[in-house]
Design a protein around this motif. Structure first.
Motif, PDB file in Angstrom:
ATOM      1  N   ARG A  29      33.629  42.169  47.283  1.00 49.34           N
ATOM      2  CA  ARG A  29      33.743  41.553  45.959  1.00 49.34           C
ATOM      3  C   ARG A  29      32.619  40.538  45.754  1.00 49.34           C
ATOM      4  O   ARG A  29      32.025  40.030  46.713  1.00 49.34           O
ATOM      5  CB  ARG A  29      35.093  40.823  45.817  1.00 49.34           C
TER       6      ARG A  29
ATOM      7  N   GLU B 206      44.112  43.589  43.777  1.00 42.07           N
ATOM      8  CA  GLU B 206      43.418  44.434  42.817  1.00 42.07           C
ATOM      9  C   GLU B 206      43.610  43.877  41.409  1.00 42.07           C
ATOM     10  O   GLU B 206      44.640  43.304  41.086  1.00 42.07           O
ATOM     11  CB  GLU B 206      43.945  45.863  42.882  1.00 42.07           C
TER      12      GLU B 206
ATOM     13  N   HIS C 269      42.838  44.849  37.135  1.00 41.64           N
ATOM     14  CA  HIS C 269      42.378  45.793  36.130  1.00 41.64           C
ATOM     15  C   HIS C 269      41.099  45.249  35.495  1.00 41.64           C
ATOM     16  O   HIS C 269      40.990  44.042  35.238  1.00 41.64           O
ATOM     17  CB  HIS C 269      43.461  45.983  35.062  1.00 41.64           C
ATOM     18  N   PRO C 270      40.108  46.087  35.209  1.00 43.71           N
ATOM     19  CA  PRO C 270      38.843  45.603  34.637  1.00 43.71           C
ATOM     20  C   PRO C 270      39.014  44.801  33.349  1.00 43.71           C
ATOM     21  O   PRO C 270      38.210  43.920  33.056  1.00 43.71           O
ATOM     22  CB  PRO C 270      38.055  46.893  34.398  1.00 43.71           C
ATOM     23  N   LEU C 271      40.042  45.104  32.579  1.00 40.77           N
ATOM     24  CA  LEU C 271      40.237  44.401  31.316  1.00 40.77           C
ATOM     25  C   LEU C 271      41.100  43.151  31.453  1.00 40.77           C
ATOM     26  O   LEU C 271      41.410  42.504  30.466  1.00 40.77           O
ATOM     27  CB  LEU C 271      40.877  45.354  30.294  1.00 40.77           C
ATOM     28  N   SER C 272      41.490  42.812  32.697  1.00 39.33           N
ATOM     29  CA  SER C 272      42.338  41.639  32.887  1.00 39.33           C
ATOM     30  C   SER C 272      41.548  40.333  32.892  1.00 39.33           C
ATOM     31  O   SER C 272      42.129  39.257  32.852  1.00 39.33           O
ATOM     32  CB  SER C 272      43.109  41.762  34.205  1.00 39.33           C
ATOM     33  N   VAL C 273      40.228  40.424  32.959  1.00 40.41           N
ATOM     34  CA  VAL C 273      39.387  39.233  33.014  1.00 40.41           C
ATOM     35  C   VAL C 273      38.821  38.931  31.634  1.00 40.41           C
ATOM     36  O   VAL C 273      38.107  39.750  31.049  1.00 40.41           O
ATOM     37  CB  VAL C 273      38.233  39.430  34.022  1.00 40.41           C
TER      38      VAL C 273
ATOM     39  N   CYS D  39      35.424  35.074  38.175  1.00 36.21           N
ATOM     40  CA  CYS D  39      34.806  36.326  38.588  1.00 36.21           C
ATOM     41  C   CYS D  39      34.915  37.368  37.477  1.00 36.21           C
ATOM     42  O   CYS D  39      35.901  37.405  36.739  1.00 36.21           O
ATOM     43  CB  CYS D  39      35.455  36.830  39.868  1.00 36.21           C
ATOM     44  N   SER D  40      33.904  38.217  37.363  1.00 32.46           N
ATOM     45  CA  SER D  40      33.832  39.142  36.227  1.00 32.46           C
ATOM     46  C   SER D  40      34.795  40.316  36.346  1.00 32.46           C
ATOM     47  O   SER D  40      35.160  40.913  35.337  1.00 32.46           O
ATOM     48  CB  SER D  40      32.396  39.667  36.075  1.00 32.46           C
ATOM     49  N   GLU D  41      35.230  40.665  37.567  1.00 31.08           N
ATOM     50  CA  GLU D  41      36.086  41.840  37.741  1.00 31.08           C
ATOM     51  C   GLU D  41      37.291  41.564  38.639  1.00 31.08           C
ATOM     52  O   GLU D  41      37.901  42.498  39.162  1.00 31.08           O
ATOM     53  CB  GLU D  41      35.271  42.991  38.330  1.00 31.08           C
ATOM     54  N   CYS D  42      37.656  40.326  38.824  1.00 30.23           N
ATOM     55  CA  CYS D  42      38.719  40.002  39.772  1.00 30.23           C
ATOM     56  C   CYS D  42      39.405  38.699  39.373  1.00 30.23           C
ATOM     57  O   CYS D  42      38.758  37.762  38.911  1.00 30.23           O
ATOM     58  CB  CYS D  42      38.129  39.883  41.178  1.00 30.23           C
ATOM     59  N   THR D  43      40.729  38.669  39.541  1.00 28.72           N
ATOM     60  CA  THR D  43      41.498  37.453  39.266  1.00 28.72           C
ATOM     61  C   THR D  43      42.393  37.103  40.453  1.00 28.72           C
ATOM     62  O   THR D  43      43.468  36.539  40.292  1.00 28.72           O
ATOM     63  CB  THR D  43      42.365  37.632  38.008  1.00 28.72           C
TER      64      THR D  43
END
Length: 271
Positions: A25, A245, A247-251, A63-67
């Protein structure tokens, strides 16, 4: 890249770099300087929104793709130590707590180096010299304390602790790594719960809990734990409900994250 609110402070985003907690990541941080006359109020307000302090900076993962990184705190009034934690307290009953103003010493640095070389030899702080260590301890614009734990004349553990309006924030702690059976990391947290209870402070802020990270898994073993997620504090009833994990749209975009930050004596700029 810089993003600003209609009033100070200004917020910035770091460049992506490898995540220290989850392999494969990349991490970014949203941060702002803590150098205003309003430093204590700003620190209190942003700490309640998942930010952490490092010297004169407040930061939060963006982060752009992770929470996965979730700020965690213990509700002191509801906390009850487990059987294993009570055994740890008994095992460390000979330790003496000493609290002082934030001032770095040679003994602290020697213990810090031993701790890093054993536990985090490949981490971002691995090359920190004594001057950088002193800056980490001493450069604070807010009410901070150094909490030391001694066995006789020997220093066994240290925690740099901020005193917030609503609790204690354990900014950074380190301890003798050779004493594994003592579980000193857990001991320091348990003792800070006692300190907060004595001071009638409702929370102990632990930093970030990261599901799926072995380095951070221990935090979920503390009862009465809350994590900051989706703009609010939620009780951590079952750690398995929080996956690494995302979801890409969660950020949300950075601009939207910044717009929702509440500043001291202000309302959120948007919902």
């Amino acid at each position: 890249m810089r993003h600003t609110l209609p009033i100070a402070p200004q917020f910035y985003v770091t460049a992506p770099q490898p995540c220290p907690y989850l392999d494969g990541r990349m991490e970014r941080k949203l941060f702002t300087a803590l150098q205003t006359d309003n430093a204590e109020k700003l620190n209190d307000t942003l700490s309640r929104q998942g930010f952490r302090r490092s010297q004169n900076v407040l930061y939060r993962p963006a982060c752009s793709e992770c929470t996965a990184c979730l700020s965690a705190r213990i509700r002191v009034a509801d906390f009850e130590s487990s059987k294993s934690q009570r055994r740890i307290l008994k095992r460390n009953g000979d330790l003496v707590r000493k609290v002082s103003s934030p001032w770095a010493t040679d003994d602290q640095y020697a213990l810090f180096r031993t701790y890093l070389d054993s536990r985090h030899s490949d981490g971002g702080m691995a090359d920190m010299d004594i001057y950088e260590f002193a800056a980490m301890i001493e450069e604070t614009p807010i009410r901070s304390r150094v909490v030391e734990y001694h066995e006789g004349d020997v220093l066994r553990g240290v925690c740099l602790t901020d005193v917030l309006e609503d609790g204690l924030s354990m900014v950074y702690s380190f301890f003798d790594p050779k004493l594994e059976k003592r579980s000193l990391g857990t001991q320091l947290i348990l003792d800070h719960v006692d300190i907060a209870r004595e001071a009638d402070l409702p929370y102990v802020y632990l930093g970030y809990w990261v599901p799926g990270s072995p380095k951070m898994g221990y935090k979920s073993r503390f009862g009465a734990l809350e994590v900051y997620r989706g703009g609010e504090w939620q009780r951590l009833t079952d750690p398995s409900h929080f996956a690494k994990e995302a979801h890409p749209l969660s950020v949300d975009p950075i601009a939207e994250q910044v717009a929702r930050i509440q500043l001291p004596d202000s309302r959120p700029t948007s919902k």
